[in-house]
Design an enzyme around this catalytic site. Structure first.
Site, short mmCIF file in Angstrom:
data_model
loop_
_atom_site.label_atom_id
_atom_site.label_comp_id
_atom_site.label_asym_id
_atom_site.label_seq_id
_atom_site.Cartn_x
_atom_site.Cartn_y
_atom_site.Cartn_z
N GLY A 31 0.80 -1.22 0.00
CA GLY A 31 0.00 0.00 0.00
C GLY A 31 0.84 1.27 0.00
CG LEU A 33 -0.92 1.61 -3.83
CD1 LEU A 33 -2.12 1.19 -4.70
CD2 LEU A 33 0.13 0.50 -3.82
N GLY A 36 5.55 4.16 -8.92
CA GLY A 36 6.35 2.93 -9.08
C GLY A 36 5.45 1.70 -9.03
CG HIS A 37 3.35 0.65 -5.41
ND1 HIS A 37 3.43 1.70 -4.53
CD2 HIS A 37 3.95 -0.38 -4.80
CE1 HIS A 37 4.06 1.33 -3.44
NE2 HIS A 37 4.39 0.06 -3.57
CD GLN A 61 7.45 -7.59 4.05
OE1 GLN A 61 6.70 -8.40 3.51
NE2 GLN A 61 8.06 -6.63 3.36
N GLY A 147 9.21 -5.29 -8.35
CA GLY A 147 10.06 -4.19 -8.76
C GLY A 147 11.54 -4.49 -8.58
CE LYS A 149 13.29 1.66 -3.26
NZ LYS A 149 12.26 1.24 -2.35
CG ASP A 150 11.94 -3.80 -2.76
OD1 ASP A 150 12.32 -3.44 -1.64
OD2 ASP A 150 11.04 -3.19 -3.39
P1 AMP Z 1 6.11 -2.34 -1.47
O1 AMP Z 1 4.73 -1.82 -1.39
O2 AMP Z 1 7.16 -1.33 -1.09
O3 AMP Z 1 6.28 -3.68 -0.79
O4 AMP Z 1 6.38 -2.61 -3.01
C1 AMP Z 1 5.52 -3.43 -3.78
C2 AMP Z 1 6.20 -3.74 -5.09
O5 AMP Z 1 6.43 -2.53 -5.79
C3 AMP Z 1 7.56 -4.44 -4.92
O6 AMP Z 1 7.71 -5.44 -5.90
C4 AMP Z 1 8.52 -3.31 -5.13
O7 AMP Z 1 9.79 -3.72 -5.61
C5 AMP Z 1 7.79 -2.48 -6.17
N1 AMP Z 1 8.29 -1.10 -6.15
C6 AMP Z 1 8.46 -0.32 -5.06
N2 AMP Z 1 8.99 0.87 -5.42
C7 AMP Z 1 9.16 0.83 -6.76
C8 AMP Z 1 9.68 1.75 -7.73
N3 AMP Z 1 10.15 2.96 -7.37
N4 AMP Z 1 9.70 1.37 -9.02
C9 AMP Z 1 9.24 0.15 -9.39
N5 AMP Z 1 8.74 -0.78 -8.55
C10 AMP Z 1 8.71 -0.43 -7.24
#
Ligand code: AMP
Length: 280
Positions: A31, A33, A36-37, A61, A147, A149-150
């Protein structure tokens, strides 16, 4: 857009869509969002017929209780954002719906989950793998989108997918950045205006390191210089690593790997940020 908080109604809905021959894409998120999401949602919509976005702040986590407590939450605006983006299904379960015994199962990925993020966030990847396994089992998507990113997380999930024979196609979507280069992250919301400006030091350090590698500088001297850049920005470097993209083992020279990656983590104020950049 359909919204589900419980597993069984979601399964029934998806069963109907799968029986009608539709392909299902899954985008797991926590969430808060940002664009990137949404780039993951877009990628899923391009490749599949029904996109499921999960919003679940997975407690297992978080190795730091304060990080979990402070994690940004914005369900109402997230739902509006997903609806506007044309996402088909949202799954936002409670912790109780996802876990009857959060401590019951642990994953061990050998070396892969102990280094980099794993060194500084013990247990983190076990929790990630557990939540993603549950989501894979509940949704049973054809394709799941993550992403870059991770990046280490993507490697862990690839291993999980392979070893547990989920048979799901995985996609790794490029990092979406702010205009100044800062990688978009839900945690950026916790930065004040001054910290937000200083946070670009992660991206600048990656650019600097990449340039210095191209000029043949030793990686040890690059780390020292990056430490100075962080000091100057009033930020704290946790690690800067240069690894291969397969097993995330350290590389010391450009000749050691066809594809390598720079990974960085640090604190701006009490907000922990990560970023990475591939080198080919
Ligand atoms: P999170 O909500 O931070 O757990 O991220 C959910 C998904 O979005 C994960 O697969 C992240 O790697 C991806 N994500 C987060 N930030 C970015 C970004 N800046 N660009 C692309 N994907 C992203």
């Amino acid at each position: 857009m359909e919204i589900f908080k419980e597993i069984e109604p979601l399964r029934a809905y998806l069963r109907d869509h799968k029986e009608a021959g539709e392909s299902i894409g899954l985008v797991p998120t926590m969430g808060a969002l940002h664009p990137g999401h949404l780039s993951l949602i877009e990628a899923s919509k391009k490749e599949t017929q029904t996109t499921v976005c999960s919003i679940f702040i997975n407690p297992t986590q978080f190795n730091n209780p304060a990080d979990l407590a402070n994690y940004p939450r914005s369900m109402t605006s997230d739902l509006a954002t997903l609806d506007a983006a044309g996402c088909h299904v949202v799954f936002s379960p409670s912790t109780e719906e996802m876990y009857s015994d959060p401590k019951a199962i642990h994953f061990d990925f050998g070396n892969l989950d102990k280094k980099l993020e794993g060194e500084f966030r013990p247990g983190h990847f076990s929790g990630v793998a557990l939540a993603v396994s549950k989501l894979f089992n509940i949704v049973r998507p054809h394709i799941a989108f993550f992403g870059q990113k991770d990046f280490q997380q993507f490697k862990i999930i690839s291993k999980l997918n392979e070893e547990l024979k989920f048979d799901i196609a995985l996609r790794c979507i490029p990092i979406f950045r702010e205009a100044d280069g800062l990688a978009m992250s839900s945690r950026n919301l916790r930065l004040d205006a001054d910290q937000r400006q200083r946070a670009v030091v992660l991206y600048e350090s990656l650019l600097f390191a990449k340039e210095m590698i191209a000029r043949g500088k030793t990686f040890d001297s690059i780390i020292n210089d990056v430490r100075e850049l962080f000091k100057h920005a009033g930020a704290k470097l946790e690690y800067l690593a240069w690894t291969d993209t397969e097993n995330l083992n350290p590389v010391k020279s450009v000749n050691q790997a066809d594809h390598s990656i720079l990974l960085i983590a640090g604190y701006v104020g009490d907000v922990r940020l990560i970023d990475n950049m591939t080198i080919s």
